[in-house]
Design a protein around this motif. Structure first.
Motif, short mmCIF file in Angstrom:
data_model
loop_
_atom_site.label_atom_id
_atom_site.label_comp_id
_atom_site.label_asym_id
_atom_site.label_seq_id
_atom_site.Cartn_x
_atom_site.Cartn_y
_atom_site.Cartn_z
N VAL A 76 -7.83 -6.76 -3.00
CA VAL A 76 -8.85 -7.68 -2.48
C VAL A 76 -8.41 -8.30 -1.16
O VAL A 76 -9.17 -8.37 -0.19
CB VAL A 76 -9.15 -8.78 -3.53
N GLN A 77 -7.15 -8.71 -1.07
CA GLN A 77 -6.67 -9.37 0.15
C GLN A 77 -6.48 -8.39 1.30
O GLN A 77 -6.41 -8.82 2.46
CB GLN A 77 -5.37 -10.11 -0.15
N THR A 78 -6.42 -7.09 1.00
CA THR A 78 -6.35 -6.09 2.08
C THR A 78 -7.61 -6.12 2.94
O THR A 78 -7.56 -5.81 4.13
CB THR A 78 -6.15 -4.69 1.47
N VAL A 79 -8.72 -6.51 2.34
CA VAL A 79 -9.97 -6.63 3.10
C VAL A 79 -9.77 -7.60 4.27
O VAL A 79 -10.22 -7.35 5.40
CB VAL A 79 -11.11 -7.11 2.19
N GLU A 80 -9.09 -8.70 4.01
CA GLU A 80 -8.83 -9.69 5.07
C GLU A 80 -7.97 -9.10 6.18
O GLU A 80 -8.19 -9.34 7.36
CB GLU A 80 -8.15 -10.91 4.45
N VAL A 81 -6.97 -8.28 5.82
CA VAL A 81 -6.11 -7.65 6.81
C VAL A 81 -6.90 -6.72 7.70
O VAL A 81 -6.75 -6.71 8.92
CB VAL A 81 -4.97 -6.87 6.11
N VAL A 82 -7.80 -5.93 7.09
CA VAL A 82 -8.60 -4.99 7.86
C VAL A 82 -9.60 -5.72 8.77
O VAL A 82 -9.72 -5.40 9.95
CB VAL A 82 -9.35 -4.03 6.91
N LEU A 125 0.46 -7.03 3.59
CA LEU A 125 -0.20 -8.33 3.63
C LEU A 125 0.68 -9.41 4.25
O LEU A 125 0.19 -10.32 4.92
CB LEU A 125 -0.59 -8.77 2.21
N ARG A 126 2.00 -9.31 4.03
CA ARG A 126 2.89 -10.39 4.39
C ARG A 126 3.68 -10.17 5.67
O ARG A 126 4.33 -11.08 6.17
CB ARG A 126 3.88 -10.64 3.25
N TYR A 127 3.64 -8.93 6.23
CA TYR A 127 4.45 -8.65 7.41
C TYR A 127 3.69 -7.70 8.32
O TYR A 127 3.02 -6.79 7.84
CB TYR A 127 5.80 -8.02 7.00
N PRO A 128 3.76 -7.89 9.65
CA PRO A 128 3.03 -7.01 10.58
C PRO A 128 3.63 -5.61 10.62
O PRO A 128 4.60 -5.30 9.94
CB PRO A 128 3.18 -7.72 11.93
N TYR A 129 3.05 -4.77 11.46
CA TYR A 129 3.49 -3.38 11.58
C TYR A 129 4.97 -3.31 11.92
O TYR A 129 5.46 -4.03 12.80
CB TYR A 129 2.66 -2.70 12.68
N GLY A 130 5.71 -2.45 11.22
CA GLY A 130 7.13 -2.29 11.45
C GLY A 130 7.42 -1.14 12.39
O GLY A 130 6.90 -0.04 12.22
N ALA A 131 8.28 -1.37 13.39
CA ALA A 131 8.59 -0.32 14.36
C ALA A 131 10.06 -0.29 14.70
O ALA A 131 10.44 0.05 15.82
CB ALA A 131 7.75 -0.51 15.64
N SER A 132 10.91 -0.67 13.74
CA SER A 132 12.35 -0.65 13.97
C SER A 132 13.05 -0.80 12.64
O SER A 132 12.43 -1.11 11.62
CB SER A 132 12.76 -1.79 14.91
#
Length: 450
Positions: free
Chosen positions: A437-443, A402-409
């Motif tokens: 509940v807030q995961t819905v917003e991320v999706v 929820l608080r940070y975008p996809y990690g790739a490093s």
């Protein structure tokens, strides 16, 4: 506070709608009021829950006026759908389409006005907790570096940084306070309500008698790790030490917590499987038709206590994505991703088979995302406290997602660890529900997908 205010406004909107709709029909109005507050509370619960799902109760989220309007519209639309389903399942809760339409119009207008008014009125310094930072070195300056946005400082205002004698000063001079008077006198003169203790070196550098005198006058005293944990929802790795983690509470692994978490996992996974199985069949068919090959992709991940398990996903990449056997990060516009794969990764549909991992007990519904053994070995060597995240089961979704975008490093992994440790330390049933509940917003808004 905002949730309580908006819940009350929506309940009042139902009451106002009844008066407007039934003013010419006293018997109908009496019948509606005789049913009690349950229908009004259900409307408020559905709408505020939908607003939470669209991220409208996330304090760190900065929204422009147009984005706020869009999210409110979507939240009320989805809340309306949820109410219609509820009325179909439990007809006794129904209040009528006309009443519902008036309620939504009044509720939407009142919530929007309150949001704009609170942003303008409560954003002033007078409504914030006045904070003095004792320290002006590298550690203290982290507040300026990592909490510089207005959204980061909604609940507090820094009145200044007080340098510690004999320690280097890194904070800008304009933010420094004079040290000509004692700390209690300075606190009283500036109206300080909280002292954040943030020296670079604590041994022999703290005026404990003066800090105690401030505490005796009702001034709150916290250390820098606790301040970051409370205000930013993260464990700041640069300033935390083992004693801070050990003596600050949290890390609940009681029998009650384990049973409630397992019950929550089984219930949430079962409901989502019941609702999502048609989508899963369509995704499986689309993956198969695009290029043949296996529909599911299995990959070893590290779980609770460092134990490995086999994670299952819908295949979103070519079958030869890692033909050399070397683990690779996914990148933006990854050439290995198929056309169907790009869509299901963006919408998180590729992760639906992990519900079976949840039911099997390898994963929880909420927790740190599981990593591959190769990356875990690397991060254990490079990142302090990384192994602590494995004290709970990995999750299908989590606080870091929820608080940070996809990690790739490795750098991204270190940033996400700050939020994972916050979850590991503070996890609970209510926190799990809020994250779900807030995961819905991320999706829905595609944040963090790759």
């Amino acid at each position: 506070m905002l949730w309580v205010v908006e819940s009350v406004l929506i309940v009042l909107s139902v009451v106002a709608a009844i008066w407007l709709r039934a003013h010419a029909d006293p018997e109908g109005r009496e019948w509606l009021f005789a049913r009690g507050p349950v229908p009004a509370l259900l409307v408020a619960a559905c709408l505020t829950l939908s607003m939470a799902a669209f991220g409208l109760y996330q304090s760190h989220l900065r929204l422009r006026r147009s984005e706020l309007l869009l999210r409110l519209l979507l939240a009320f639309a989805f809340g309306g759908v949820a109410l219609l389903v509820l009325y179909y399942l439990i007809p006794a809760t129904h209040i009528g389409r006309g009443l519902l339409a008036i309620t939504f119009a009044l509720g939407f207008a009142s919530v929007l006005v309150v949001r704009i008014a609170m942003d303008r009125l409560l954003g002033g310094e007078a409504y914030k907790r006045r904070v003095l930072v004792y320290g002006a070195g590298v550690h203290a300056d982290l507040i300026n570096l990592r909490m510089r946005r207005r959204a980061d400082r909604q609940s507090f205002a820094v009145v200044g940084f007080l340098p510690v004698p004999g320690q280097p000063v890194v904070v800008e001079s304009r933010l420094l306070l004079e040290t000509l008077e004692s700390l209690p006198c300075l606190v009283q003169r500036l109206g300080v309500q909280e002292i954040v203790v943030a020296p670079d070196e604590r041994r022999g550098g703290l005026p404990m008698d003066e800090i105690l005198a401030c505490a005796q006058r009702g001034v709150s005293v916290v250390n820098l790790p606790s301040f970051f944990e409370r205000e930013a929802g993260m464990i700041k790795l640069e300033v935390v030490d083992p004693s801070s983690l050990v003596f600050s509470g949290g890390f609940d692994h009681s029998l009650v917590r384990r049973l409630s978490k397992r019950a929550f996992d089984i219930a949430a996974a079962s409901v989502l499987l019941l609702v999502g199985w048609p989508a899963m069949l369509l995704v499986a068919l689309a993956v198969h038709l695009e290029g043949g090959g296996p529909v599911l992709y299995r990959q070893v991940r590290v779980g609770e206590s460092g134990r490995c398990f086999e994670l299952v996903k819908f295949r979103s990449m070519r079958t030869d994505a890692e033909k050399d056997g070397v683990a690779q990060w996914a990148t933006q516009q990854d050439a290995r991703t198929t056309r169907v794969g790009r869509f299901i990764r963006k919408t998180r549909l590729d992760e639906l088979p992990q519900l079976f991992n949840v039911l099997a007990g390898d994963m929880s519904f909420v927790g740190p995302r599981p990593e591959r053994p190769q990356f875990v070995d690397q991060f254990n060597d490079e990142i302090r406290y990384y192994s602590v995240r494995h004290s709970v089961k990995p999750g299908l979704t989590g606080w870091a997602q929820l608080r940070y975008p996809y990690g790739a490093s490795a750098a991204d992994a270190q940033e996400k660890l700050k939020f994972d440790l916050f979850y590991v330390k503070n996890h609970g049933l209510l926190f799990d529900f809020i994250i779900l509940v807030q995961t819905v917003e991320v999706v829905l808004f595609g944040r963090g997908a790759r």
